[in-house]
Motif scaffolding. Structure first.
Motif, PDB file in Angstrom:
ATOM      1  N   LEU A 115       3.052  15.067   2.022  1.00 39.40           N
ATOM      2  CA  LEU A 115       4.043  14.374   2.843  1.00 39.40           C
ATOM      3  C   LEU A 115       3.574  14.270   4.296  1.00 39.40           C
ATOM      4  O   LEU A 115       3.683  13.203   4.916  1.00 39.40           O
ATOM      5  CB  LEU A 115       5.386  15.105   2.776  1.00 39.40           C
ATOM      6  CG  LEU A 115       6.277  14.828   1.574  1.00 39.40           C
ATOM      7  CD1 LEU A 115       7.555  15.629   1.670  1.00 39.40           C
ATOM      8  CD2 LEU A 115       6.581  13.347   1.439  1.00 39.40           C
ATOM      9  N   ILE A 116       3.066  15.372   4.826  1.00 38.88           N
ATOM     10  CA  ILE A 116       2.593  15.356   6.216  1.00 38.88           C
ATOM     11  C   ILE A 116       1.436  14.377   6.382  1.00 38.88           C
ATOM     12  O   ILE A 116       1.434  13.534   7.287  1.00 38.88           O
ATOM     13  CB  ILE A 116       2.180  16.775   6.651  1.00 38.88           C
ATOM     14  CG1 ILE A 116       3.407  17.687   6.716  1.00 38.88           C
ATOM     15  CG2 ILE A 116       1.489  16.740   8.008  1.00 38.88           C
ATOM     16  CD1 ILE A 116       3.074  19.138   7.013  1.00 38.88           C
ATOM     17  N   LEU A 117       0.453  14.475   5.489  1.00 40.33           N
ATOM     18  CA  LEU A 117      -0.724  13.613   5.609  1.00 40.33           C
ATOM     19  C   LEU A 117      -0.394  12.156   5.280  1.00 40.33           C
ATOM     20  O   LEU A 117      -0.794  11.240   6.000  1.00 40.33           O
ATOM     21  CB  LEU A 117      -1.834  14.119   4.684  1.00 40.33           C
ATOM     22  CG  LEU A 117      -2.405  15.511   4.992  1.00 40.33           C
ATOM     23  CD1 LEU A 117      -3.471  15.881   3.966  1.00 40.33           C
ATOM     24  CD2 LEU A 117      -2.982  15.549   6.402  1.00 40.33           C
TER      25      LEU A 117
ATOM     26  N   GLY B 225       0.462   6.771   7.170  1.00 43.56           N
ATOM     27  CA  GLY B 225       1.160   5.494   7.007  1.00 43.56           C
ATOM     28  C   GLY B 225       1.827   5.035   8.292  1.00 43.56           C
ATOM     29  O   GLY B 225       1.829   3.833   8.608  1.00 43.56           O
ATOM     30  N   MET B 226       2.375   5.973   9.057  1.00 37.50           N
ATOM     31  CA  MET B 226       2.991   5.620  10.339  1.00 37.50           C
ATOM     32  C   MET B 226       1.949   5.112  11.329  1.00 37.50           C
ATOM     33  O   MET B 226       2.176   4.111  12.018  1.00 37.50           O
ATOM     34  CB  MET B 226       3.726   6.842  10.906  1.00 37.50           C
ATOM     35  CG  MET B 226       4.959   7.240  10.117  1.00 37.50           C
ATOM     36  SD  MET B 226       5.659   8.834  10.617  1.00 37.50           S
ATOM     37  CE  MET B 226       6.113   8.476  12.311  1.00 37.50           C
ATOM     38  N   LEU B 227       0.806   5.786  11.398  1.00 36.47           N
ATOM     39  CA  LEU B 227      -0.262   5.323  12.302  1.00 36.47           C
ATOM     40  C   LEU B 227      -0.764   3.945  11.902  1.00 36.47           C
ATOM     41  O   LEU B 227      -1.013   3.089  12.763  1.00 36.47           O
ATOM     42  CB  LEU B 227      -1.418   6.327  12.290  1.00 36.47           C
ATOM     43  CG  LEU B 227      -1.158   7.677  12.979  1.00 36.47           C
ATOM     44  CD1 LEU B 227      -2.352   8.600  12.783  1.00 36.47           C
ATOM     45  CD2 LEU B 227      -0.890   7.468  14.471  1.00 36.47           C
TER      46      LEU B 227
ATOM     47  N   LYS C 285      -7.074  -0.407   9.131  1.00 38.04           N
ATOM     48  CA  LYS C 285      -8.033  -0.740   8.074  1.00 38.04           C
ATOM     49  C   LYS C 285      -8.637   0.506   7.446  1.00 38.04           C
ATOM     50  O   LYS C 285      -8.831   0.576   6.231  1.00 38.04           O
ATOM     51  CB  LYS C 285      -9.124  -1.638   8.652  1.00 38.04           C
ATOM     52  CG  LYS C 285      -8.618  -2.995   9.114  1.00 38.04           C
ATOM     53  CD  LYS C 285      -9.726  -3.831   9.731  1.00 38.04           C
ATOM     54  CE  LYS C 285      -9.194  -5.178  10.216  1.00 38.04           C
ATOM     55  NZ  LYS C 285     -10.250  -6.005  10.846  1.00 38.04           N
ATOM     56  N   VAL C 286      -8.936   1.504   8.263  1.00 41.96           N
ATOM     57  CA  VAL C 286      -9.495   2.753   7.736  1.00 41.96           C
ATOM     58  C   VAL C 286      -8.478   3.464   6.846  1.00 41.96           C
ATOM     59  O   VAL C 286      -8.805   3.918   5.735  1.00 41.96           O
ATOM     60  CB  VAL C 286      -9.931   3.679   8.893  1.00 41.96           C
ATOM     61  CG1 VAL C 286     -10.286   5.069   8.357  1.00 41.96           C
ATOM     62  CG2 VAL C 286     -11.126   3.082   9.613  1.00 41.96           C
ATOM     63  N   ALA C 287      -7.227   3.566   7.315  1.00 48.31           N
ATOM     64  CA  ALA C 287      -6.191   4.240   6.531  1.00 48.31           C
ATOM     65  C   ALA C 287      -5.921   3.504   5.221  1.00 48.31           C
ATOM     66  O   ALA C 287      -5.762   4.128   4.159  1.00 48.31           O
ATOM     67  CB  ALA C 287      -4.904   4.345   7.344  1.00 48.31           C
ATOM     68  N   SER C 288      -5.899   2.178   5.274  1.00 46.93           N
ATOM     69  CA  SER C 288      -5.654   1.394   4.058  1.00 46.93           C
ATOM     70  C   SER C 288      -6.807   1.534   3.069  1.00 46.93           C
ATOM     71  O   SER C 288      -6.595   1.653   1.853  1.00 46.93           O
ATOM     72  CB  SER C 288      -5.449  -0.080   4.421  1.00 46.93           C
ATOM     73  OG  SER C 288      -4.330  -0.240   5.268  1.00 46.93           O
TER      74      SER C 288
ATOM     75  N   ARG D 103       0.154   4.201   1.636  1.00 50.92           N
ATOM     76  CA  ARG D 103       0.374   2.778   1.375  1.00 50.92           C
ATOM     77  C   ARG D 103       1.854   2.434   1.386  1.00 50.92           C
ATOM     78  O   ARG D 103       2.267   1.405   1.930  1.00 50.92           O
ATOM     79  CB  ARG D 103      -0.257   2.390   0.031  1.00 50.92           C
ATOM     80  CG  ARG D 103      -1.771   2.431   0.034  1.00 50.92           C
ATOM     81  CD  ARG D 103      -2.389   1.898  -1.237  1.00 50.92           C
ATOM     82  NE  ARG D 103      -2.071   2.741  -2.377  1.00 50.92           N
ATOM     83  CZ  ARG D 103      -1.271   2.403  -3.364  1.00 50.92           C
ATOM     84  NH1 ARG D 103      -0.650   1.229  -3.352  1.00 50.92           N
ATOM     85  NH2 ARG D 103      -1.048   3.219  -4.377  1.00 50.92           N
ATOM     86  N   MET D 104       2.661   3.286   0.779  1.00 55.11           N
ATOM     87  CA  MET D 104       4.098   2.998   0.718  1.00 55.11           C
ATOM     88  C   MET D 104       4.741   3.070   2.104  1.00 55.11           C
ATOM     89  O   MET D 104       5.552   2.202   2.465  1.00 55.11           O
ATOM     90  CB  MET D 104       4.763   3.993  -0.235  1.00 55.11           C
ATOM     91  CG  MET D 104       6.260   3.792  -0.395  1.00 55.11           C
ATOM     92  SD  MET D 104       6.936   4.788  -1.734  1.00 55.11           S
ATOM     93  CE  MET D 104       6.336   6.410  -1.270  1.00 55.11           C
TER      94      MET D 104
END
Length: 326
Positions: A122-124, A129-131, A142-145, A210-211
């Motif tokens: 949840l934390i990660l 996702g917020m960032l 793009k990196v997170a996705s 992603r969600m």
């Protein structure tokens, strides 16, 4: 709200009743005789009759189910096993141990695995996702996705074995996965479960990243969010007070289902790390045709999922005032 919760609880009881009946019937559709398996090679008809009576399977299937269901509320006499106090889930066909006692012995490990992994992913996941939503279209997004897409394509058993090879066998920076009760040694409890937590977190973090990103991007484009910005509210106030609150609904729903499933037994995770939790108990029960144990684990798994769905519905009413009005 109280009437709504009462209706949901009554509905949950009906669902659990149906699940137990289906599980009971499916068990007897499998062509394996637990009494014959327990009797051994030099089995005599007299010994087989005694074993069937002790197991409680010397009656027609509907009668057996009624006796099992009745034992849940008033207890049941199992002959050679003795009297089983309510709530009685029976005795294991495999080792003649009380089903409820065995499940309670395995449950702390599964709860530790489920809640610990949930905190990590949840934390990660929500943080990433917020960032990604705030930095939409930029390199961080793009990196997170990309990482979330990679993580969602991985499998627990693959990540688990690779992680154990590198971090336990090769580098030696993590302990071999094991379970120590938190009341006995909190540090050993955490170090023994850290690798399973991280392995589960890799898979689940990708989904929550992603969600969370998709929900926040959608909320940030809503008219009421743009109106709040036009009124001069700060960016942080708009984000957390309006956009984030609107995005929480689907996240809470999925989290309730995931947590209920994990408490019901993370079968692949427990098998990968050779941990004796509820998931491993379910696999062993199927392999040994252990109906009482299988019924107990099935009810626990279904009950956990149903329970957290009820909690999710209650949380929804706190998050979204429109649900309270409805």
């Amino acid at each position: 709200m109280p009437r709504f919760l009462v209706r949901r609880v009554l509905g949950a009881l009906v669902i659990l009743l149906i699940i137990s009946a289906i599980t009971f019937w499916l068990f007897y559709a499998v062509p394996r005789d637990p009494a014959m398996m327990s009797c051994g090679k030099n089995c005599t008809p007299a010994a087989l009759k005694v074993i069937r009576h002790n197991m409680g399977i010397d009656h027609p299937i509907p009668v057996q189910y009624w006796m099992w269901l009745k034992g849940m509320f008033v207890g049941r006499d199992y002959g050679g096993y003795g009297f089983c106090n309510a709530p009685c889930l029976g005795y294991s066909f495999a080792n003649s141990e009380p089903v409820l006692g065995t499940i309670l012995d395995r449950l702390p490990l599964t709860l530790s695995l489920a809640f610990g992994a949930a905190v990590v992913f949840l934390i990660l996941g929500i943080g990433a996702g917020m960032l990604a939503a705030v930095k939409q279209g930029k390199w961080l997004d793009k990196v997170a996705s990309s990482l979330s897409l990679l993580g969602s394509s991985l499998q627990i058993y693959f990540v688990g074995y690779i992680a154990m090879f590198f971090f336990v066998s090769k580098l030696g920076i993590l302990d071999q996965p094991s379970y120590t009760p938190i009341t006995q040694d909190p540090l050993a409890w955490m170090s023994g479960l850290l690798l399973p937590w991280l392995t589960l977190a890799i898979i689940f973090t990708a989904n929550y990243t992603r969600m969370t990103r998709s929900q926040l991007v959608e909320q940030l484009s809503e008219d009421y969010v743009r109106t709040a910005r036009a009124k001069g509210l700060s960016r942080a106030n708009v984000f957390f007070r309006f956009a984030w609150r609107g995005a929480m609904g689907p996240i809470v729903t999925v989290f309730g289902i995931d947590l209920g499933t994990l408490i019901g037994g993370a079968i692949i995770t427990e098998t990968t790390f050779s941990m004796q939790g509820i998931g491993r108990l379910a696999v062993d029960s199927v392999d040994k045709s252990d109906l009482p144990m299988l019924l107990g684990v099935t009810l626990l798994s279904a009950g956990a999922i149903v329970f957290f769905n009820i909690i999710v519905d209650a949380v929804y009413a706190l998050i979204d005032p429109r649900i309270r009005l409805a």
